[in-house]
Design an enzyme around this catalytic site. Structure first.
Site, PDB file in Angstrom:
ATOM      1  N   ASP A 645       0.963  -1.165  -0.106  1.00  9.96           N
ATOM      2  CA  ASP A 645       0.003  -0.043  -0.177  1.00  9.96           C
ATOM      3  C   ASP A 645       0.980   1.297   0.018  1.00  9.96           C
ATOM      4  OD1 ASP A 645      -3.195  -0.753   1.146  1.00  9.96           O
ATOM      5  OD2 ASP A 645      -1.584  -2.121   1.668  1.00  9.96           O
ATOM      6  N   GLU A 668      -5.062   7.060   0.115  1.00 12.00           N
ATOM      7  CA  GLU A 668      -5.844   6.217   1.130  1.00 12.00           C
ATOM      8  C   GLU A 668      -4.716   6.419   2.390  1.00 12.00           C
ATOM      9  OE1 GLU A 668      -7.074   2.306   0.647  1.00 12.00           O
ATOM     10  OE2 GLU A 668      -7.313   2.123   2.938  1.00 12.00           O
ATOM     11  N   ASP A 711      -6.488   4.985  -4.269  1.00 12.17           N
ATOM     12  CA  ASP A 711      -6.350   3.796  -3.494  1.00 12.17           C
ATOM     13  C   ASP A 711      -5.401   2.938  -4.073  1.00 12.17           C
ATOM     14  OD1 ASP A 711      -6.548   1.650  -1.774  1.00 12.17           O
ATOM     15  OD2 ASP A 711      -8.718   1.425  -1.941  1.00 12.17           O
ATOM     16  N   THR A 716      -7.179  -4.737   0.964  1.00 10.04           N
ATOM     17  CA  THR A 716      -5.656  -5.141   1.373  1.00 10.04           C
ATOM     18  C   THR A 716      -6.031  -6.360   2.240  1.00 10.04           C
ATOM     19  OG1 THR A 716      -5.568  -2.711   1.745  1.00 10.04           O
ATOM     20  CG2 THR A 716      -4.243  -4.055   3.048  1.00 10.04           C
ATOM     21  N   GLY A 812     -12.871  -5.552  -2.054  1.00 13.24           N
ATOM     22  CA  GLY A 812     -12.620  -4.608  -2.600  1.00 13.24           C
ATOM     23  C   GLY A 812     -13.758  -4.027  -3.471  1.00 13.24           C
ATOM     24  N   LYS A 816     -15.419  -5.514  -6.938  1.00 16.74           N
ATOM     25  CA  LYS A 816     -17.020  -5.660  -7.156  1.00 16.74           C
ATOM     26  C   LYS A 816     -17.561  -4.810  -8.461  1.00 16.74           C
ATOM     27  CE  LYS A 816     -17.394  -5.211  -2.616  1.00 16.74           C
ATOM     28  NZ  LYS A 816     -16.303  -5.728  -1.787  1.00 16.74           N
ATOM     29  N   ASP A 839     -12.145   4.409  -2.290  1.00 17.22           N
ATOM     30  CA  ASP A 839     -12.452   3.420  -2.717  1.00 17.22           C
ATOM     31  C   ASP A 839     -13.435   3.434  -3.828  1.00 17.22           C
ATOM     32  OD1 ASP A 839     -11.293   1.613  -0.712  1.00 17.22           O
ATOM     33  OD2 ASP A 839     -12.536   2.492   0.629  1.00 17.22           O
TER      34      ASP A 839
HETATM   35  N1  LIG Z   1     -14.834  -1.333   8.182  1.00 18.34           N
HETATM   36  C1  LIG Z   1     -13.925  -1.093   7.096  1.00 18.34           C
HETATM   37  N2  LIG Z   1     -12.771  -0.413   7.521  1.00 18.34           N
HETATM   38  C2  LIG Z   1     -11.602  -0.269   6.590  1.00 18.34           C
HETATM   39  N3  LIG Z   1     -11.795  -0.222   5.117  1.00 18.34           N
HETATM   40  C3  LIG Z   1     -13.041  -0.701   4.901  1.00 18.34           C
HETATM   41  C4  LIG Z   1     -14.111  -1.066   5.655  1.00 18.34           C
HETATM   42  N4  LIG Z   1     -15.160  -1.462   5.109  1.00 18.34           N
HETATM   43  C5  LIG Z   1     -14.868  -1.240   3.667  1.00 18.34           C
HETATM   44  N5  LIG Z   1     -13.500  -0.840   3.698  1.00 18.34           N
HETATM   45  C6  LIG Z   1     -12.669  -0.582   2.424  1.00 18.34           C
HETATM   46  O1  LIG Z   1     -13.774  -0.437   1.182  1.00 18.34           O
HETATM   47  C7  LIG Z   1     -13.188  -1.492   0.409  1.00 18.34           C
HETATM   48  C8  LIG Z   1     -14.141  -2.247  -0.038  1.00 18.34           C
HETATM   49  O2  LIG Z   1     -14.975  -2.874   1.143  1.00 18.34           O
HETATM   50  P1  LIG Z   1     -15.078  -4.704   1.169  1.00 18.34           P
HETATM   51  O3  LIG Z   1     -13.967  -5.103   0.595  1.00 18.34           O
HETATM   52  O4  LIG Z   1     -15.287  -4.973   2.527  1.00 18.34           O
HETATM   53  O5  LIG Z   1     -16.174  -4.640   0.230  1.00 18.34           O
HETATM   54  C9  LIG Z   1     -12.095  -2.387   0.981  1.00 18.34           C
HETATM   55  O6  LIG Z   1     -11.416  -2.983   0.129  1.00 18.34           O
HETATM   56  C10 LIG Z   1     -11.712  -1.353   1.890  1.00 18.34           C
HETATM   57  O7  LIG Z   1     -10.540  -0.731   1.567  1.00 18.34           O
HETATM   58  P2  LIG Z   1      -9.173  -1.185   1.606  1.00 18.34           P
HETATM   59  O8  LIG Z   1      -9.246  -2.838   1.231  1.00 18.34           O
HETATM   60  O9  LIG Z   1      -8.485  -0.474   0.646  1.00 18.34           O
HETATM   61  O10 LIG Z   1      -8.830  -1.002   2.928  1.00 18.34           O
HETATM   62 MG   LIG Z   2      -9.851   0.383  -0.508  1.00 17.96          MG
END
Ligand SMILES: Nc1ncnc2c1ncn2[C@@H]1O[C@H](COP(=O)(O)O)[C@@H](O)[C@H]1OP(=O)(O)O
Ligand SMILES: [Mg+2]
Length: 902
Positions: A645, A668, A711, A716, A812, A816, A839
Site C-alpha cells: 500500500d 488512502e 487507493d 488489503t 474490494g 466488485k 475506494d
Molecule cells: N470497516 C472497514 N474498515 C476499513 N476499510 C473498509 C471497511 N469497509 C470497507 N473498507 C474499504 O472499502 C473497500 C471495500 O470494502 P469490502 O472489500 O469490504 O467490500 C475495502 O477494500 C476497504 O478498503 P481497503 O481494502 O482499501 O482498506
Molecule cells: Mg480500499
C-alpha cells in the site's frame, strides 16, 4: 604478325587417337645408356597412369586397359637419390652429375644435401634454390632469380644504354629481338606455304603447334580429372588437387599490411602486390599499373577507342574512325545509326538529342539509369545490391555501405581516429611511415585506401563470425565512443526481441505511413515484413534479400531503408549513425508519445498517465508479495496497511504530482506529503488513451479543477489473505466534485491463453466509454456482489431484502464494480460506512462511463471535492443500469436508510 613461338620445351605430349593396336604410336625409343640404372626408368600408361618397368609390359597392358584412344607417354626417369623425375635422359644425367656428384673434390651445399662438382655449379644451385630474387638490374632495379637472367634482360631491354639488337624480316616489316624467332617467322610465314590439316575435322593451320593444340582440345577424350573429396571440384592434375586441398584448411597466410588472410601462398603473393604502388604490368598510356597481364590488357582496351565525332560510333583504330567520319554528310539530318527507324529530324539539336539516346545504350536493369559505357553501368549495378553490404563496425548500428569507397569516406569522416590508426599501420608496414602522424588531411594513396578497406572488411568479418549472424548491430565502439553516445531516456540499450520488434514496427508503420496505402499493401492481415517491403519498394528502394538474411535482420535492414528513403528526416538520419535500429524505432515511437502527450487535452493526458502509473503500482504490489515481506500494520479494526500500500501510493503520487503539479491528489494511506521518489517515478503515458478523441465538454478542464483519489491497494485484507485476484489499484479523477475518469488495475489478472502475463488495466472516461476489458451483459437472474471481510448485521439485512438468486462475497470496491462491468453480478450492495472516497471514485467513474450508476444506500451521489469528508458514511449501492439501481433503492427498507444517515 604470326603468333610468337612459346619459349622452352613444349608442354604437350604429341598424341594421336588410336583405334587398334596397330595404330599405336610410340616416341622413338630412348637410348638407355649403360651407366643409367634401369631401376630409375618407368613406362606410364597415359590413360590409367599405371607405370611399368619395361616397354613391352606397357604394350601388353594397353590391350587390357580397354581404352581405344590410348596414347603413350615417354618413359620417365626417377632419380633414386632425390624425388626428382625427368623426361629427358640428358637432364637426368646433368642432374646426377651436378647435384649428386660422387668424386672426392665435390663441394657441399650448406642448405641442402646437394653435392656439386665445383664452386661455380654450387653458386648456380644457390642462386636457383636458396637465393631467389636476389639479382637485380642495376639500371632499372628489376630483380631476377638467376644471374644469367640479368644478362638476358640487358640484351633484351637495353637498360645499360647499349643499342638493342634487332632482327628484321627482309620480306615483310616484322622485327624480332631474337634471331631464332625471325627464323621461325620466315619458315612459317614465307617459306612453308603448306597448311596442316586436322584428320578429324576441317580445321587447318599453318602453325603445326596450333594443330596439336586443336586436336588435344577438340578430339581427345576429356583429360583425367582428380576430384576433391570435400567439395567435388575437379582438377586436371594431382598437383593442382593438392594445391586446391589447401583451401579446406585454415587461412594460414595473412597479409601483415592489412590483415587479409587466405589459404594459399600464391594468392597471398598476388594480394601483397595490391599494396605496391608500382605494380609489375604498367600501362604505357596512363599511370595505371596492374598485378596481372590480363588486367593490363583489359585496361588497354579502354584506351583503344576511336570515336566518330558525328555519331560517336567506336572504332579500334584512328584510321577506321576517320574513314567512317568522312562518309557522313554534314547536312544530313537523319539518324546515322543503321537500324534506327527514326530517320529525319527538324534540326541539329533534335538530331543530337536522339543520337545521345543511342549512345546511352547501357541501361541499369534495376533503376533504368542510362550509361554510355558498359563498364560504367556494371560499376553502377552493385549500388542496388544489399547482398553483402560492407559495414562500419564503429557505428552502433553497423551502418551498411554497398561500395567500399563510401565506407572509407564514412570512416575517414566520422571515425577519424580509427582511419588514422589504420593508415599509420599500413604505412609503417610498407615503410612509408610519416614522422608527423597527426596530419589533418593526409594524402592517402589508392593502394593505402585498399589496404585500409581490407582491414575494415576483415574486422567486420571477424565480428560477424564471433557473434553469429544474428548480432550485426553494435560493433567495435571504443569505451569513450560509447560514453559519448547519448541514449535518449526510456530507450533500452539492448536489442528488441523478434516479437517486440514486430509489435513496434507495426506501430511505427501505422504512425508513419498513410492508412490507405498500408491497406492497399494488405494491412493489417499480411505479415509486417511483406508490408514493410512493399512500402520500401514503393519508394524506389530495394528490400533486403530474404534468402541471405534472417527475418529479424531483414526487418531491421528494411526499417533502416524506411528511415532513409521514406521518412527522410535529417535527425533520424543522424541518429542512425549513433544508435541501433531498435533504439531509433523506440525513440521515434517515444517522440510520437511525447508529441501526443503535449498536444492531447489535460484530462486525456492525465488519464493516460494514470493508466501507466497504475501498471507500475501493480508491479510494485506483485514484487512486494513475491518477496514475502508484507510489512503489515493495523490501522484500525479490520483495517490494515502493508508495504505494498505504502510503496504503490508513493509511486502514484510522486509520478502524477511531478507531471501535474497543480492537481490535488489524495491517497488512502497517511503521508500524502511523501516526498517524490525517483525510484518510483513513472512518466510514461498510455498511447491508446492519448489517441482518444476528447469530448468538447472535457477539453477546458484545468489542473486546478481536478482532484485525484488514489487507493493504491484496494482489498488489503484479501491481499494479506491470498485472495489476490480481488486486489486492485484505483485512481479516480474528479472534476467539480464529480468522478469523470477512472482506472482500475488488477495486478493479478490472468488472461486466458497467456497465463504467464499478469495484470490488466480497465479505464473509463465520461462521454467516451470504457476500455481494457470486454463488457458483459448483466446475468439473467439477480446476482448481488458484496463485502467479504467487512460484513455486519445491517449489511446482511440489506442483502436479504434484495431477493437475489445469488450473493457473491468478494473483496474490494474496485473488484466488485468489475464484476458488474463483466456481467458476473448486477448489483453491488454495501450498507455500511467502511468505504472511503478513494475506494469509490475510480469505480464510480468507470461504471458511469459504461452506463451504470453508483450512489449511497439512499440513492445520493457522493461528492469528490478535496474538502469532502473521506468516509462514504451512507454505504454503497451500485448497479449496471438505472433500472436495477432503482430496483435496489426501492428494496432497501426506510428504517435501514435512516439508520445509516443518522
Ligand atoms: N470497516 C472497514 N474498515 C476499513 N476499510 C473498509 C471497511 N469497509 C470497507 N473498507 C474499504 O472499502 C473497500 C471495500 O470494502 P469490502 O472489500 O469490504 O467490500 C475495502 O477494500 C476497504 O478498503 P481497503 O481494502 O482499501 O482498506
Ligand atoms: Mg480500499
Amino acid at each position: 604478325m604470326p603468333p610468337k613461338r612459346k619459349r622452352g620445351r613444349p608442354r604437350h605430349k604429341l598424341s594421336q587417337p588410336l583405334n587398334s593396336r596397330k595404330n599405336l604410336v610410340f616416341e622413338k625409343d630412348i637410348e638407355v645408356s649403360e651407366n643409367l640404372s634401369k631401376e630409375v626408368m618407368e613406362y606410364i600408361c597415359s590413360y590409367c597412369k599405371k607405370s611399368f618397368k619395361k616397354r613391352q609390359y606397357l604394350i601388353a597392358h594397353v590391350n587390357s586397359c580397354g581404352n581405344d584412344t590410348l596414347h603413350e607417354e615417354k618413359p620417365k626417369l626417377h632419380c633414386p637419390k632425390c624425388t626428382k623425375v625427368f623426361v629427358f635422359k640428358k637432364s637426368y644425367k646433368k642432374h646426377v652429375e651436378n647435384e649428386h656428384y660422387e668424386g672426392p673434390d665435390g663441394v657441399c651445399c650448406e642448405h641442402c644435401s646437394v653435392i656439386c662438382p665445383n664452386k661455380e655449379i654450387l653458386q648456380d644451385h644457390l642462386d636457383k634454390k636458396h637465393n631467389s630474387g636476389t639479382y637485380s638490374c642495376q639500371f632499372c632495379t628489376q630483380t631476377f632469380v638467376r644471374r644469367a637472367h640479368v644478362t638476358r634482360h640487358m640484351l633484351q631491354k637495353g637498360c645499360d644504354g647499349r643499342k638493342l639488337r634487332e632482327f628484321s624480316c627482309g620480306i615483310c616489316s616484322a622485327k624480332f629481338s631474337r634471331k631464332d624467332n625471325l627464323l621461325v617467322h620466315l619458315r612459317l610465314q614465307h617459306i612453308m606455304n603448306k597448311r596442316f590439316q586436322c584428320k578429324m575435322c576441317d580445321f587447318s593451320t599453318k602453325n603445326f603447334s596450333k594443330l596439336i593444340l586443336h586436336s588435344q582440345r577438340m578430339h581427345l577424350p576429356k583429360p583425367l580429372q582428380y576430384e576433391c573429396d570435400h567439395c567435388g571440384k575437379l582438377t586436371k592434375s594431382r598437383g593442382s588437387l593438392t594445391k586446391h586441398l589447401e583451401i579446406h584448411g585454415d587461412k594460414k597466410y595473412a597479409c601483415e599490411v592489412c590483415g587479409y588472410s587466405t589459404y594459399t601462398i600464391e594468392v597471398m603473393r598476388r594480394h601483397t602486390l595490391t599494396h605496391v604502388e608500382d605494380k609489375p604490368y604498367k600501362c604505357s598510356i596512363c599511370s595505371n599499373s596492374f598485378i596481372q597481364k590480363a588486367q593490363l590488357l583489359r585496361h588497354l582496351n579502354q584506351h583503344m577507342e576511336f570515336v566518330c565525332n558525328i555519331c560517336s560510333k567506336r572504332f579500334k583504330t584512328r584510321e577506321e574512325a576517320t574513314i567512317h567520319e568522312g562518309q557522313h554528310d554534314p547536312n544530313d539530318l537523319s539518324c546515322p545509326f543503321e537500324d534506327c527507324t527514326e530517320k529525319k529530324f527538324e534540326d541539329e539539336e533534335h538530331q543530337s538529342i536522339h543520337i545521345k539516346e543511342h549512345l546511352q545504350a547501357f541501361k541499369c536493369e534495376v533503376c533504368g539509369k542510362p550509361f554510355e559505357k558498359e563498364i560504367n553501368m556494371r560499376r553502377h549495378v552493385p549500388t542496388h545490391a544489399l547482398d553483402r553490404p560492407r559495414r562500419c563496425m564503429y557505428c552502433v548500428n553497423a551502418r551498411a555501405y554497398v561500395r567500399g569507397e563510401h565506407l572509407l569516406r564514412h570512416v575517414r569522416k566520422h571515425h577519424a581516429d580509427v582511419f588514422m590508426q589504420r593508415l599509420m599501420h599500413v604505412r609503417s608496414v610498407l615503410g612509408s611511415y610519416v614522422t608527423t602522424p597527426r596530419v589533418t588531411t593526409p594524402r592517402v594513396s589508392k593502394s593505402e585506401l585498399d589496404a585500409i578497406l581490407n582491414m575494415l572488411d576483415a574486422e567486420s568479418d571477424r565480428i560477424i563470425e564471433d557473434y553469429g549472424t544474428g548480432v550485426l548491430y553494435g560493433g567495435l565502439q571504443d569505451i569513450n565512443d560509447q560514453m559519448e553516445i547519448e541514449i535518449p531516456k526510456n530507450e533500452p540499450n539492448t536489442l528488441l526481441s523478434e516479437e517486440e520488434l514486430v509489435e513496434n514496427l507495426k506501430e511505427l508503420l501505422s504512425k508513419l505511413i498513410d492508412q490507405e496505402l498500408l491497406e492497399a499493401f494488405g494491412w493489417p492481415d499480411k505479415p509486417i515484413e511483406d508490408i514493410l517491403e512493399k512500402v520500401i519498394e514503393n519508394c524506389g528502394a530495394r528490400p533486403a534479400d530474404r534468402e541471405k538474411w534472417s527475418r529479424v535482420q531483414c526487418l531491421r535492414e528494411n526499417t533502416k531503408h524506411l528511415f532513409i528513403y521514406v521518412v527522410e528526416d535529417k535527425n533520424i538520419a543522424k541518429m542512425l549513425g549513433t544508435h541501433t535500429i531498435d533504439q531509433v524505432i523506440m525513440h521515434i515511437l517515444q517522440q510520437f508519445i511525447v508529441k501526443m502527450s503535449q498536444t492531447a487535452p489535460l484530462i486525456v493526458r492525465l488519464l493516460a498517465s494514470s493508466v501507466s502509473v497504475a501498471n507500475r503500482a501493480g508491479k510494485i504490489v506483485r514484487d512486494i508479495m513475491s518477496k514475502g515481506e508484507l510489512g503489515i500494520v493495523e490501522k484500525g479494526k479490520d483495517d490494515y496497511q502493508t508495504e505494498a500500500d505504502r510503496s504503490a501510493q508513493r509511486c502514484i503520487i510522486a509520478s502524477l504530482s511531478e507531471q501535474y503539479p497543480k492537481v490535488r491528489i489524495i491517497g488512502e494511506e497517511d503521508g500524502n506529503e511523501i516526498q517524490s521518489s525517483h525510484e518510483f517515478l513513472e512518466t510514461d503515458a498510455d498511447k491508446e488513451i492519448l489517441n482518444l478523441e476528447c469530448p468538447a465538454s472535457l477539453k477546458g478542464i484545468k489542473e486546478e479543477d481536478i482532484v485525484v483519489w488514489v487507493d493504491p491497494l484496494d482489498g488489503t485484507a484479501e491481499y494479506t489473505q491470498g485472495f489476490l485476484e480481488h486486489v486492485t489499484v484505483l485512481i479516480g479523477i474528479s472534476v467539480n466534485e464529480k468522478p469523470i475518469a477512472g482506472v482500475i488495475h488488477q495486478p493479478y489478472f490472468k488472461a486466458v491463453g497467456s497465463e504467464n502475463k499478469l495484470g490488466r488495466t480497465i479505464w473509463g472516461l465520461k462521454d467516451v466509454g470504457v476500455g481494457g476489458f470486454t463488457p458483459g451483459n448483466p446475468p439473467e437472474s439477480l446476482i448481488i456482489t458484496t463485502t467479504r471481510s467487512h460484513s455486519n448485521p445491517v449489511v446482511e439485512n440489506a442483502l436479504q431484502v434484495m431477493k437475489a438468486a445469488q450473493v457473491l462475497r468478494v473483496g474490494g470496491a474496485g473488484y466488485k464494480v468489475l464484476q458488474l462491468l463483466e456481467g458476473k453480478a448486477s448489483i453491488y450492495v454495501f450498507a455500511s460506512p467502511g468505504c472511503k472516497k478513494w475506494d469509490t471514485c475510480a469505480p464510480e467513474a468507470v461504471l458511469n462511463a459504461a452506463g451504470g450508476k453508483l450512489t449511497d444506500i439512499l440513492g445520493n451521489f457522493y461528492k469528490y471535492g478535496a474538502s469532502e469528508s473521506r468516509p462514504n458514511k451512507t454505504g454503497v449501492l451500485a448497479a449496471v443500469n438505472d433500472e436495477l439501481h432503482s430496483y435496489a433503492i426501492q428494496r432497501i427498507p426506510q428504517e435501514l436508510k435512516d439508520k445509516l444517515s443518522a
